[in-house]
Design a protein around this motif. Structure first.
Motif, PDB file in Angstrom:
ATOM      1  N   GLY A 116     -19.393 -18.380   6.471  1.00 54.30           N
ATOM      2  CA  GLY A 116     -18.158 -18.894   7.045  1.00 54.30           C
ATOM      3  C   GLY A 116     -18.147 -20.399   7.237  1.00 54.30           C
ATOM      4  O   GLY A 116     -17.082 -20.995   7.470  1.00 54.30           O
ATOM      5  N   LYS A 117     -19.294 -21.035   7.137  1.00 54.90           N
ATOM      6  CA  LYS A 117     -19.365 -22.482   7.338  1.00 54.90           C
ATOM      7  C   LYS A 117     -18.960 -23.242   6.073  1.00 54.90           C
ATOM      8  O   LYS A 117     -18.918 -22.694   4.975  1.00 54.90           O
ATOM      9  CB  LYS A 117     -20.790 -22.888   7.733  1.00 54.90           C
ATOM     10  N   TYR A 118     -18.738 -24.531   6.256  1.00 61.91           N
ATOM     11  CA  TYR A 118     -18.372 -25.442   5.167  1.00 61.91           C
ATOM     12  C   TYR A 118     -19.599 -26.264   4.789  1.00 61.91           C
ATOM     13  O   TYR A 118     -20.353 -26.697   5.650  1.00 61.91           O
ATOM     14  CB  TYR A 118     -17.241 -26.345   5.670  1.00 61.91           C
ATOM     15  N   VAL A 119     -19.811 -26.450   3.474  1.00 65.42           N
ATOM     16  CA  VAL A 119     -20.943 -27.270   3.034  1.00 65.42           C
ATOM     17  C   VAL A 119     -20.495 -28.275   1.980  1.00 65.42           C
ATOM     18  O   VAL A 119     -19.524 -28.051   1.244  1.00 65.42           O
ATOM     19  CB  VAL A 119     -22.099 -26.418   2.466  1.00 65.42           C
ATOM     20  N   GLU A 120     -21.213 -29.384   1.920  1.00 59.47           N
ATOM     21  CA  GLU A 120     -21.003 -30.399   0.903  1.00 59.47           C
ATOM     22  C   GLU A 120     -22.333 -30.677   0.222  1.00 59.47           C
ATOM     23  O   GLU A 120     -23.356 -30.883   0.889  1.00 59.47           O
ATOM     24  CB  GLU A 120     -20.468 -31.695   1.521  1.00 59.47           C
TER      25      GLU A 120
END
Lengths: 109, 113
Positions: B16-20
């Motif tokens: 569910g988290k956002y990553v770059e």
């Protein structure tokens, strides 16, 4: 559709023996074919491409359009050839490089 | 000279988290590619940049995946609402042109728990 098949996940040969890593492809146009290699703890790197028609580290590969194959060959394998080998195809007019699942080559002393 | 670099080398995140994920190509290379490599598979094409523009994004699996290259050099692959199936090694490659040899980075190993 572009597809690259490497039928052998694992291949083991003794030092000095000939080695052939198989690659078959499907593509309706004129493909560019490549072999990439990944040595232990190193990044993926180009080994050879069919349009260059050269031998790198003793390896050669011939594009056989009739059999839709691009097998990689070396007459006398060396221990330092042990690595993961990927066959890849790129369509003539696109940028989508399609890789096979890879063959892990082990050359035993 | 310096090769393609990617940061971070490893990224662990929760579902569910956002990553770059970042890619620094070889200086002067206009072509930049992103691939995803799952365990036991070869690299799978995601997106190709020529300069600043995404010339081919046909490999992006869905709209959770997005990539940018605003100044034609560094590129960032962005994944929203990560899923466990996104766990893989993400590879970046660059080249002088689309017809040139692709030079690969070391990859970022993404693990989604």
């Amino acid at each position: 559709a572009q597809r690259v098949t490497q039928p052998e996940k694992l291949l083991s040969v003794f030092k000095g023996a000939p080695v052939e890593l198989k690659c078959n492809y499907s593509y309706s146009g004129s493909p560019e074919l490549f072999w990439y290699v990944q040595y232990s703890r190193q990044r993926l790197q180009l080994l050879l491409r069919h349009i260059s028609r050269e031998s790198i580290k003793g390896f050669t590969a011939d594009l056989n359009k009739g059999e839709t194959s691009f097998h990689l060959k070396k007459p006398f394998a060396q221990e330092e050839d042990s690595a993961m080998y990927y066959c890849a195809l790129k369509g003539h007019n696109n940028n989508d490089m399609r890789f096979g699942a890879g063959t892990r080559l082990t050359v035993k002393p | 000279g310096a090769g393609v670099s990617q940061t971070p080398s490893n990224k662990v995140t929760e579902k569910g988290k956002y990553v770059e994920l970042r890619c620094d190509p070889i200086s002067g290379h206009t072509a930049l590619y992103w691939y995803r490599q799952s365990l036991g598979q070869g690299p799978e094409f995601l997106i190709y940049f020529q300069g600043t523009g995404a010339a081919d994004d046909s490999g992006l699996p869905n709209d959770r995946f997005f990539a940018v290259r605003p100044e034609g050099s560094v590129s960032t692959l962005k994944i929203q609402r990560t899923e466990r199936g996104d766990s893989a090694v993400y590879l970046c490659a660059s080249g002088r042109a689309s017809t040139d040899t692709q030079y690969f980075g070391p990859g970022t190993r993404l693990t989604v728990l």
